[in-house]
Design a protein around this motif. Structure first.
Motif, PDB file in Angstrom:
ATOM      1  N   VAL A 177      46.172  35.525  46.890  1.00 55.55           N
ATOM      2  CA  VAL A 177      46.600  36.852  46.480  1.00 55.55           C
ATOM      3  C   VAL A 177      47.757  37.290  47.387  1.00 55.55           C
ATOM      4  O   VAL A 177      47.636  37.244  48.609  1.00 55.55           O
ATOM      5  N   PHE A 178      48.840  37.711  46.776  1.00 54.28           N
ATOM      6  CA  PHE A 178      50.025  38.146  47.511  1.00 54.28           C
ATOM      7  C   PHE A 178      50.190  39.651  47.426  1.00 54.28           C
ATOM      8  O   PHE A 178      49.998  40.251  46.360  1.00 54.28           O
ATOM      9  N   ASP A 179      50.565  40.257  48.543  1.00 56.25           N
ATOM     10  CA  ASP A 179      51.181  41.578  48.503  1.00 56.25           C
ATOM     11  C   ASP A 179      52.555  41.403  47.860  1.00 56.25           C
ATOM     12  O   ASP A 179      53.083  40.284  47.790  1.00 56.25           O
ATOM     13  N   TRP A 180      53.171  42.500  47.414  1.00 58.48           N
ATOM     14  CA  TRP A 180      54.477  42.390  46.758  1.00 58.48           C
ATOM     15  C   TRP A 180      55.620  42.817  47.686  1.00 58.48           C
ATOM     16  O   TRP A 180      56.383  41.984  48.160  1.00 58.48           O
ATOM     17  N   ASP A 181      55.733  44.117  47.965  1.00 56.92           N
ATOM     18  CA  ASP A 181      56.858  44.622  48.763  1.00 56.92           C
ATOM     19  C   ASP A 181      56.768  44.147  50.213  1.00 56.92           C
ATOM     20  O   ASP A 181      55.762  44.355  50.885  1.00 56.92           O
ATOM     21  N   GLY A 182      57.827  43.494  50.680  1.00 56.77           N
ATOM     22  CA  GLY A 182      57.869  43.010  52.051  1.00 56.77           C
ATOM     23  C   GLY A 182      57.265  41.639  52.246  1.00 56.77           C
ATOM     24  O   GLY A 182      57.424  41.047  53.315  1.00 56.77           O
TER      25      GLY A 182
ATOM     26  N   GLY B 132      47.317  35.825  42.419  1.00 54.52           N
ATOM     27  CA  GLY B 132      47.162  37.232  42.103  1.00 54.52           C
ATOM     28  C   GLY B 132      48.070  38.082  42.966  1.00 54.52           C
ATOM     29  O   GLY B 132      48.683  37.599  43.928  1.00 54.52           O
ATOM     30  N   VAL B 133      48.157  39.353  42.624  1.00 55.70           N
ATOM     31  CA  VAL B 133      48.925  40.339  43.400  1.00 55.70           C
ATOM     32  C   VAL B 133      48.031  41.534  43.671  1.00 55.70           C
ATOM     33  O   VAL B 133      47.328  42.016  42.773  1.00 55.70           O
ATOM     34  N   ALA B 134      48.048  42.008  44.911  1.00 56.02           N
ATOM     35  CA  ALA B 134      47.383  43.258  45.303  1.00 56.02           C
ATOM     36  C   ALA B 134      48.435  44.104  45.998  1.00 56.02           C
ATOM     37  O   ALA B 134      48.919  43.727  47.070  1.00 56.02           O
ATOM     38  N   THR B 135      48.804  45.240  45.420  1.00 51.54           N
ATOM     39  CA  THR B 135      49.975  45.966  45.893  1.00 51.54           C
ATOM     40  C   THR B 135      49.769  47.472  45.890  1.00 51.54           C
ATOM     41  O   THR B 135      48.982  48.003  45.105  1.00 51.54           O
ATOM     42  N   GLY B 136      50.500  48.132  46.759  1.00 54.81           N
ATOM     43  CA  GLY B 136      50.529  49.580  46.774  1.00 54.81           C
ATOM     44  C   GLY B 136      51.435  50.169  45.703  1.00 54.81           C
ATOM     45  O   GLY B 136      51.495  51.390  45.558  1.00 54.81           O
TER      46      GLY B 136
ATOM     47  N   THR C 221      46.372  41.047  38.545  1.00 53.98           N
ATOM     48  CA  THR C 221      47.026  41.901  39.534  1.00 53.98           C
ATOM     49  C   THR C 221      46.271  43.223  39.638  1.00 53.98           C
ATOM     50  O   THR C 221      45.633  43.667  38.682  1.00 53.98           O
ATOM     51  N   ARG C 222      46.392  43.863  40.810  1.00 51.46           N
ATOM     52  CA  ARG C 222      45.824  45.186  41.012  1.00 51.46           C
ATOM     53  C   ARG C 222      46.831  46.062  41.739  1.00 51.46           C
ATOM     54  O   ARG C 222      47.536  45.600  42.654  1.00 51.46           O
ATOM     55  N   CYS C 223      46.878  47.342  41.327  1.00 50.44           N
ATOM     56  CA  CYS C 223      47.833  48.306  41.874  1.00 50.44           C
ATOM     57  C   CYS C 223      47.100  49.510  42.430  1.00 50.44           C
ATOM     58  O   CYS C 223      45.950  49.775  42.075  1.00 50.44           O
ATOM     59  N   ALA C 224      47.807  50.268  43.257  1.00 52.57           N
ATOM     60  CA  ALA C 224      47.171  51.377  43.967  1.00 52.57           C
ATOM     61  C   ALA C 224      46.795  52.531  43.058  1.00 52.57           C
ATOM     62  O   ALA C 224      45.926  53.325  43.414  1.00 52.57           O
ATOM     63  N   ASP C 225      47.431  52.641  41.869  1.00 50.19           N
ATOM     64  CA  ASP C 225      47.087  53.754  40.989  1.00 50.19           C
ATOM     65  C   ASP C 225      45.949  53.428  40.033  1.00 50.19           C
ATOM     66  O   ASP C 225      45.616  54.238  39.167  1.00 50.19           O
TER      67      ASP C 225
ATOM     68  N   GLY D   4      50.018  38.857  53.287  1.00 46.31           N
ATOM     69  CA  GLY D   4      50.668  40.156  53.318  1.00 46.31           C
ATOM     70  C   GLY D   4      51.416  40.437  54.601  1.00 46.31           C
ATOM     71  O   GLY D   4      51.174  39.799  55.632  1.00 46.31           O
ATOM     72  N   ASP D   5      52.298  41.433  54.534  1.00 42.68           N
ATOM     73  CA  ASP D   5      53.187  41.747  55.660  1.00 42.68           C
ATOM     74  C   ASP D   5      52.771  42.993  56.423  1.00 42.68           C
ATOM     75  O   ASP D   5      53.506  43.431  57.304  1.00 42.68           O
ATOM     76  N   THR D   6      51.602  43.566  56.097  1.00 37.70           N
ATOM     77  CA  THR D   6      51.171  44.765  56.818  1.00 37.70           C
ATOM     78  C   THR D   6      49.749  44.599  57.342  1.00 37.70           C
ATOM     79  O   THR D   6      48.963  43.798  56.832  1.00 37.70           O
ATOM     80  N   THR D   7      49.434  45.428  58.332  1.00 36.64           N
ATOM     81  CA  THR D   7      48.060  45.442  58.831  1.00 36.64           C
ATOM     82  C   THR D   7      47.103  45.914  57.747  1.00 36.64           C
ATOM     83  O   THR D   7      45.940  45.520  57.737  1.00 36.64           O
ATOM     84  N   HIS D   8      47.581  46.735  56.807  1.00 37.24           N
ATOM     85  CA  HIS D   8      46.737  47.185  55.703  1.00 37.24           C
ATOM     86  C   HIS D   8      46.261  45.986  54.877  1.00 37.24           C
ATOM     87  O   HIS D   8      45.109  45.938  54.441  1.00 37.24           O
TER      88      HIS D   8
END
Length: 218
Positions: free
Chosen positions: A9-14, A107-111, A133-137, A166-170
């Motif tokens: 599963v990848f984050d998207w932005d960054g 997959g993608v898990a993103t804000g 994929t899953r999004c924050a909204d 992912g690129d964040t601690t989140h």
């Protein structure tokens, strides 16, 4: 190849898209539109990966609750003005195609919002490779584990065979909360030292290193 994973599963932005600087600019510009002090680059980068409403509440906590919709509207205006200029990190299309060709579920898990992610997937041509994929909204925001839990449930993946990139601690905290392994990406929003403090399997420092690590170990 090493033991590997069934689901990546990848984050998207960054992480896949080189967009952190554009997000920081949009946050700061939207604040100036409302005559608010713009958050520092560091503070603005910290909230990347969270859902937009939550991100702006963290970045600009002094704003009245009734004014956040206006701030969100200005953010979207500034981000969309540069959206067409954003590009995937070097080698990402080839990496995603290679992993999919090896039979990995992706997959993608993103804000991002659902509308934003669908637009990005269509623009980049990567949508065909991601099974879910899953999004924050439409889900709890990171670091809540719901995005990963729902993706694993939908695709029938075991946590022990799932990797979050992912690129964040989140992202890495979400992975830990969901009981899955994490790979830190140190060329995005959060500094490598912060990612390493979350004890991921590894922290890669360039897009080429990310591709190499995943193709050799995932």
């Amino acid at each position: 190849m090493a033991e590997g994973f069934d689901l990546i599963v990848f984050d998207w932005d960054g992480t896949l898209l080189d967009s952190a600087a554009a997000i920081v600019h949009a946050i700061q510009a939207s604040c100036r539109d409302l005559d608010l002090p713009a958050p520092s680059d560091e503070r603005a980068r910290y909230v990347i990966g969270l859902g937009l409403g939550e991100a702006l509440r963290h970045a600009v906590p002094e704003l009245r609750e009734s004014d956040y919709p206006r701030l969100i509207e200005r953010y979207r205006h500034h981000f969309l003005a540069r959206d067409h200029e954003l590009r995937l990190f070097e080698g990402v299309p080839q990496l995603i195609a290679e992993l999919a060709g090896r039979g990995r579920m992706l997959g993608v898990a993103t804000g991002k919002s659902r509308v934003g992610l669908d637009r990005a997937l269509a623009h980049t041509g990567l949508g065909m490779h991601f099974l879910a994929t899953r999004c924050a909204d439409e889900c709890f925001s990171k670091p809540h584990p719901a995005m990963l839990e729902q993706l694993m449930d939908e695709l029938g993946a075991d946590p022990a065979r799932t990797l979050m990139v992912g690129d964040t601690t989140h992202d890495l905290q979400m992975a830990r909360n969901a009981g899955v392994a994490g790979l830190g990406v140190g060329f995005g929003a959060h500094p490598a030292a912060a990612l390493e403090a979350e004890r991921p399997l590894a922290c890669v420092h360039t897009p080429r290193d990310m591709a190499r690590w995943l193709l050799e170990r995932a």
